[in-house]
Design an enzyme around this catalytic site. Structure first.
Site: not given
Ligand SMILES: Cc1cc2nc3c(=O)[nH]c(=O)nc-3n(C[C@H](O)[C@H](O)[C@H](O)COP(=O)(O)OP(=O)(O)OC[C@H]3O[C@@H](n4cnc5c(N)ncnc54)[C@H](O)[C@@H]3O)c2cc1C
Length: 317
Positions: A126, A94, A19, A50, A144, A199, A183
Site C-alpha cells: 500500500d 510476502h 497468514e 506478511t 506487482a 500477473k 482493488h
Molecule cells: C492476499 C493478500 C496479501 C497481502 N499481503 C500484504 C502484505 O504482506 N503487506 C502489505 O503491505 N500489503 C499486503 N496486501 C495488500 C496489498 O499490498 C495492497 O492491496 C496493494 O494496494 C495492492 O497490491 P497488489 O499486489 O494487488 O497490486 P497490483 O496488482 O500492482 O495492483 C495495484 C493497483 O494497480 C492497478 N494496476 C495494476 N497494474 C497496473 C498497470 N500496469 N497500470 C495501471 N494500473 C495497474 C490494479 O488494478 C490495482 O488497482 C495483501 C493483499 C492481499 C489480497
C-alpha cells in the site's frame, strides 16, 4: 513443496492454511509459536508471513522532532525460516514492491533460494501512511506485475545484472493478490481483473483473495476470472470479525462491504467476546459453503491471537 503441488496432491480436498503478521520489533517469537501451535493440528501445508512497509516515526532530539524511517514489524524471512524449521511446513514470505529496490528484492529472493523457500507472494504494497497514493521506491517496482516479472526472470536464471545459463535451483511458485470486490484504486472490477490476468500471464501460479464476507462476491469473481482466461487456482481469504470496531475499520482499510445480517449480528453484541463468537460462526458458514463449492484452500487471516481460527478449523478440518 510448491503451493500448486500441494493443491494437486490434495486431489480435490480443501486444504487449510493461514497468514500471520510478524511480531512488533523487540517481541519474542515464542508468543507467535504459542498462537501457531494449536493450528498445526489441522495440518496446514503452508503458512503465509506478511511484510510491513516502512513508516516514518518522529523522535524528539534537542527539543526538535527528528523524522526517522523504520519498520515496526521486520523479520518476515527470519520467521519463515524459523517456522519451516520448527514445524516442517512450507512458508510463504510476502514480497513487496513498496520499500524495496530491485536489488534488495533480488537479495531477498536469493536468501529464499538458500533457505529452500519455494513459494513467494508478490505484492505491490500500500501507499505509506502519509501518502495518498502509492509511489514506487526509487529503484523499485511500480506494480506487482513488475515484481512477478523479476521473480519469473530469476526462475529462468536471469538475475538483474547476470544471466546464469543453467541454474540448479528450484523455481519459485508465485502467488498474487486478487480482489473479489475490486482493488480500491481500480476504476472497475473488469479493469482490475485485466491486471490480474497480466500477473498470471507473466508467471503467477495462484491467486489469494482479499477478505470478503459475502460468498456470492467470491463466486462471481471466480466466474469472471475464468471467463477472462485466468486458469490458476484461486484461494479465498477469510477473516473472522473479532471486535466491533471492525465494522468501520475493515471497509475503510480494505474497501470491502459487509453484509447487513453480519452487521446486525455484530451490533447486537454486548461485548467483543460476543463479537468474536459471531465472527467465528459467520466464518464457519462461509467456509462450509466455499468448501462445498470445491475451493482448493481455505486461507485464514489471523492477526495476533489465533483462538478464533482454531475454533473455525475445528469445525472444518
Ligand atoms: C492476499 C493478500 C496479501 C497481502 N499481503 C500484504 C502484505 O504482506 N503487506 C502489505 O503491505 N500489503 C499486503 N496486501 C495488500 C496489498 O499490498 C495492497 O492491496 C496493494 O494496494 C495492492 O497490491 P497488489 O499486489 O494487488 O497490486 P497490483 O496488482 O500492482 O495492483 C495495484 C493497483 O494497480 C492497478 N494496476 C495494476 N497494474 C497496473 C498497470 N500496469 N497500470 C495501471 N494500473 C495497474 C490494479 O488494478 C490495482 O488497482 C495483501 C493483499 C492481499 C489480497
Amino acid at each position: 513443496m510448491k503451493i500448486t503441488d500441494h493443491i494437486q496432491k490434495a486431489n480435490g480436498e480443501t486444504l487449510f492454511s493461514f497468514e500471520i503478521v510478524p511480531p512488533v520489533k523487540g517481541k519474542s517469537i515464542q508468543e507467535l509459536y504459542r498462537n501457531i501451535d494449536p493450528l498445526m493440528e489441522f495440518k496446514p501445508p503452508f503458512i503465509d508471513v506478511t511484510t510491513s512497509r516502512e513508516e516514518y516515526i518522529y523522535k524528539e532530539k534537542d527539543g526538535l522532532l527528528d523524522k526517522k524511517l523504520t519498520r515496526t514489524r521486520p523479520g518476515t524471512l527470519g520467521i519463515c525460516a524459523s517456522l519451516k524449521h520448527k514445524y516442517n511446513v512450507d512458508t510463504v514470505p510476502h514480497v513487496l514492491c513498496g520499500g524495496f529496490t530491485k536489488e534488495e528484492t533480488e537479495y531477498l529472493l536469493v536468501d529464499c533460494q538458500y533457505l529452500e523457500i519455494e513459494n513467494v507472494m508478490a505484492l505491490r504494497g500500500d501507499a505509506r501512511k502519509e501518502e495518498k497514493y502509492f509511489t514506487p521506491t526509487k529503484g523499485g517496482h511500480q506494480y506487482a506485475t513488475d515484481l512477478v516479472e523479476q521473480i519469473q526472470n530469476i526462475n529462468e536464471g536471469n538475475y538483474l545484472h547476470d544471466s546464469i545459463e543453467s541454474t540448479d535451483l528450484n523455481s519459485f511458485c508465485i502467488g498474487v493478490a486478487g480482489y473479489p470486490e475490486k482493488h480500491m484504486e481500480a476504476p472497475s472490477l473488469q479493469s482490475d481483473l485485466k491486471r490480474l490476468k497480466q500477473k498470471v500471464d507473466l508467471g503467477a501460479d495462484y491467486v489469494v483473495t482479499q477478505m470478503f464476507f459475502d460468498n456470492q462476491k467470491f463466486f462471481a469473481f471466480v466466474k469472471a476470472a475464468r471467463e477472462m482466461g485466468i486458469d490458476v487456482p484461486i484461494i479465498p481469504g477469510i477473516k473472522p470479525i473479532a471486535v466491533k470496531r471492525h465494522l468501520q475499520l475493515l471497509p475503510q482499510v480494505f474497501s470491502i462491504d459487509l453484509p447487513q445480517d453480519l452487521i446486525d449480528a455484530v451490533e447486537a453484541c454486548n461485548n467483543n467476546k460476543e463479537v468474536r463468537k459471531v465472527g467465528v460462526e459467520w466464518a464457519i458458514q462461509q467456509s462450509k459453503e466455499l468448501r462445498e463449492a470445491g475451493v482448493p484452500v481455505l486461507h485464514y487471516y489471523s492477526m495476533g491471537k489465533s483462538d478464533n481460527i482454531e475454533a473455525i478449523a475445528k469445525e472444518l478440518f
